[in-house]
Design an enzyme around this catalytic site. Structure first.
Site, PDB file in Angstrom:
ATOM      1  N   ASP A   6       0.814  -0.919  -0.169  1.00 48.35           N
ATOM      2  CA  ASP A   6       0.035  -0.115  -0.112  1.00 48.35           C
ATOM      3  C   ASP A   6       0.982   1.232  -0.173  1.00 48.35           C
ATOM      4  O   ASP A   6       1.567   1.482   0.996  1.00 48.35           O
ATOM      5  CB  ASP A   6      -1.007   0.160   1.068  1.00 48.35           C
ATOM      6  CG  ASP A   6      -1.580   1.139   1.491  1.00 48.35           C
ATOM      7  OD1 ASP A   6      -2.029   2.121   0.420  1.00 48.35           O
ATOM      8  OD2 ASP A   6      -1.901   1.714   2.842  1.00 48.35           O
ATOM      9  N   GLY A   8       1.251   4.850   0.442  1.00 47.09           N
ATOM     10  CA  GLY A   8       0.437   5.894   0.834  1.00 47.09           C
ATOM     11  C   GLY A   8       1.388   7.320   0.690  1.00 47.09           C
ATOM     12  O   GLY A   8       2.359   7.127   0.375  1.00 47.09           O
ATOM     13  N   ASN A  11       3.384   6.943   4.182  1.00 50.87           N
ATOM     14  CA  ASN A  11       4.061   5.561   4.611  1.00 50.87           C
ATOM     15  C   ASN A  11       3.914   4.768   3.491  1.00 50.87           C
ATOM     16  O   ASN A  11       2.662   4.835   2.895  1.00 50.87           O
ATOM     17  CB  ASN A  11       3.585   4.967   5.803  1.00 50.87           C
ATOM     18  CG  ASN A  11       4.164   5.880   6.982  1.00 50.87           C
ATOM     19  OD1 ASN A  11       5.344   5.804   7.289  1.00 50.87           O
ATOM     20  ND2 ASN A  11       3.222   6.516   7.747  1.00 50.87           N
ATOM     21  N   VAL A  13       3.208   0.655   3.391  1.00 48.26           N
ATOM     22  CA  VAL A  13       3.110  -0.491   4.154  1.00 48.26           C
ATOM     23  C   VAL A  13       3.043  -1.539   3.153  1.00 48.26           C
ATOM     24  O   VAL A  13       2.369  -1.785   2.185  1.00 48.26           O
ATOM     25  CB  VAL A  13       1.855  -0.351   5.003  1.00 48.26           C
ATOM     26  CG1 VAL A  13       1.467  -1.497   5.878  1.00 48.26           C
ATOM     27  CG2 VAL A  13       1.639   0.925   5.590  1.00 48.26           C
ATOM     28  N   GLY A 108     -10.479   6.596  -5.212  1.00 46.15           N
ATOM     29  CA  GLY A 108      -9.073   6.228  -4.841  1.00 46.15           C
ATOM     30  C   GLY A 108      -9.088   4.757  -4.674  1.00 46.15           C
ATOM     31  O   GLY A 108      -9.825   4.050  -4.422  1.00 46.15           O
ATOM     32  N   ASP A 110      -7.178   3.033  -2.637  1.00 49.04           N
ATOM     33  CA  ASP A 110      -7.038   2.697  -1.154  1.00 49.04           C
ATOM     34  C   ASP A 110      -8.858   2.550  -0.656  1.00 49.04           C
ATOM     35  O   ASP A 110      -8.888   1.387  -0.056  1.00 49.04           O
ATOM     36  CB  ASP A 110      -6.520   3.801  -0.480  1.00 49.04           C
ATOM     37  CG  ASP A 110      -7.028   5.262  -0.526  1.00 49.04           C
ATOM     38  OD1 ASP A 110      -7.657   5.468  -1.566  1.00 49.04           O
ATOM     39  OD2 ASP A 110      -6.824   6.017   0.386  1.00 49.04           O
ATOM     40  N   ASP A 130     -11.161   5.461   6.972  1.00 47.96           N
ATOM     41  CA  ASP A 130      -9.511   4.975   7.068  1.00 47.96           C
ATOM     42  C   ASP A 130      -8.861   6.371   7.429  1.00 47.96           C
ATOM     43  O   ASP A 130      -9.186   7.662   6.560  1.00 47.96           O
ATOM     44  CB  ASP A 130      -9.326   4.839   5.558  1.00 47.96           C
ATOM     45  CG  ASP A 130      -7.989   4.479   5.408  1.00 47.96           C
ATOM     46  OD1 ASP A 130      -7.041   4.594   6.392  1.00 47.96           O
ATOM     47  OD2 ASP A 130      -7.656   3.628   4.414  1.00 47.96           O
ATOM     48  N   THR A 133      -3.092  10.255   6.089  1.00 50.25           N
ATOM     49  CA  THR A 133      -2.776  11.313   5.735  1.00 50.25           C
ATOM     50  C   THR A 133      -4.037  12.389   5.459  1.00 50.25           C
ATOM     51  O   THR A 133      -4.083  13.405   5.786  1.00 50.25           O
ATOM     52  CB  THR A 133      -1.754  11.566   4.528  1.00 50.25           C
ATOM     53  OG1 THR A 133      -0.773  10.779   4.616  1.00 50.25           O
ATOM     54  CG2 THR A 133      -1.421  13.054   4.195  1.00 50.25           C
ATOM     55  N   THR A 185      -1.867  24.999  26.829  1.00 48.78           N
ATOM     56  CA  THR A 185      -1.820  25.123  25.365  1.00 48.78           C
ATOM     57  C   THR A 185      -2.027  23.667  24.542  1.00 48.78           C
ATOM     58  O   THR A 185      -2.510  23.325  23.778  1.00 48.78           O
ATOM     59  CB  THR A 185      -0.857  26.227  24.542  1.00 48.78           C
ATOM     60  OG1 THR A 185      -1.178  27.278  25.042  1.00 48.78           O
ATOM     61  CG2 THR A 185      -0.840  25.924  23.360  1.00 48.78           C
TER      62      THR A 185
END
Length: 259
Positions: A6, A8, A11, A13, A108, A110, A130, A133, A185
């Site tokens: 995969d 991405g 990453n 994977v 897409g 994915d 999912d 990103t 913060t």
């Protein structure tokens, strides 16, 4: 064994399945547009060796990519490593899905692969979340048809943008704070990103059900899903390997039938 990859935005994977569909191991590489196919092949070979798998044990491979410039590079790396050309998820591959959006070619890869796995493993109508990103939310109806979905800035993407665009807000790790109301913060940012995304998911599913009716299954995958979805009010199945499982299923669907 079957190599599934995969690609991405953040990453790459990879996972290796045996002939029975059991995931033997998975690994992650940082997505790097500067690497050559030779460099990726060397890294893949090292990962296989590290996990006790010889490259000649790989009988086939399949790739899903949302980074088109890297698709050919990774495919070439796999070919050099295993002496077999991988399948690439895209036009012409058999998915078994009825994709009912305006232009199915825009879907897409994915999202397609996740849908293939989810419709095989879970009861529908279902929602697939999912969280990478980008966060994608897909709706599959009672006939297992892919009806479309939503694309939202990912959890880490949104947090990075917040830090970079505001002079006084720091970069923070994504962790659940002790309270919804942050007293500093860092905790305020963490609360906003964790509980804000959890609340968003609950609200979107409510809206989907308002339009389409009751959903039977909600399944989440992607790097940020475990931390976020445990704070949702809905029952959500966490399946971190959903996309790799879908790739294995697609590989098997696209093999010639034996006489």
């Amino acid at each position: 064994m079957i190599l599934t990859i995969d690609i991405g935005n953040s990453n790459i994977v990879g996972g290796v399945f045996d002939e029975h569909g059991e995931l033997k191991f998975l690994s992650r590489l940082a997505t790097d547009h500067g690497r050559t196919s030779d460099q990726y092949a060397v890294e893949m070979n090292s990962i296989l060796q590290l996990n006790g798998v010889a490259k000649h044990d790989i009988h086939g491979a399949i790739i899903s990519s949302v980074v088109p410039p890297l698709s050919a590079i990774i495919a070439e790396a796999v070919t050099k490593l295993c002496k077999k050309r991988p399948l690439i998820v895209g036009p012409g591959i058999k998915t078994g899905l009825n994709i009912r959006i305006d232009d199915p070619s825009q879907t897409g890869s994915d999202m397609v692969v996740n849908a293939v796995a989810a419709t095989d493993m879970y009861e529908y109508p279902l929602v697939i979340i999912d969280m990478g990103t980008a966060t994608t939310i897909t709706y599959i109806d009672e006939n297992a048809s892919f009806m479309g979905g939503l694309i939202i800035p990912g959890v880490r993407t949104a947090l990075t943008a917040l830090s970079e665009k505001t002079a006084q807000l720091p970069q923070v790790s994504i962790e659940t704070p002790k309270s919804v109301i942050g007293t500093n913060t860092v905790d305020a940012m963490r609360s906003g990103i964790v509980f804000g995304n959890a609340g968003m998911i609950d609200s979107i599913i409510d809206r989907i059900e308002g339009e389409r009716g009751k959903v039977k299954t909600i399944v989440a995958t992607g790097g940020m899903s475990a931390e976020i979805c445990k704070h949702c009010k809905r029952k959500i199945y966490h399946d971190p390997n959903l996309l790799l499982e879908g790739l294995f299923l697609l590989y098997m669907k696209n093999q010639p039938k034996k006489m």
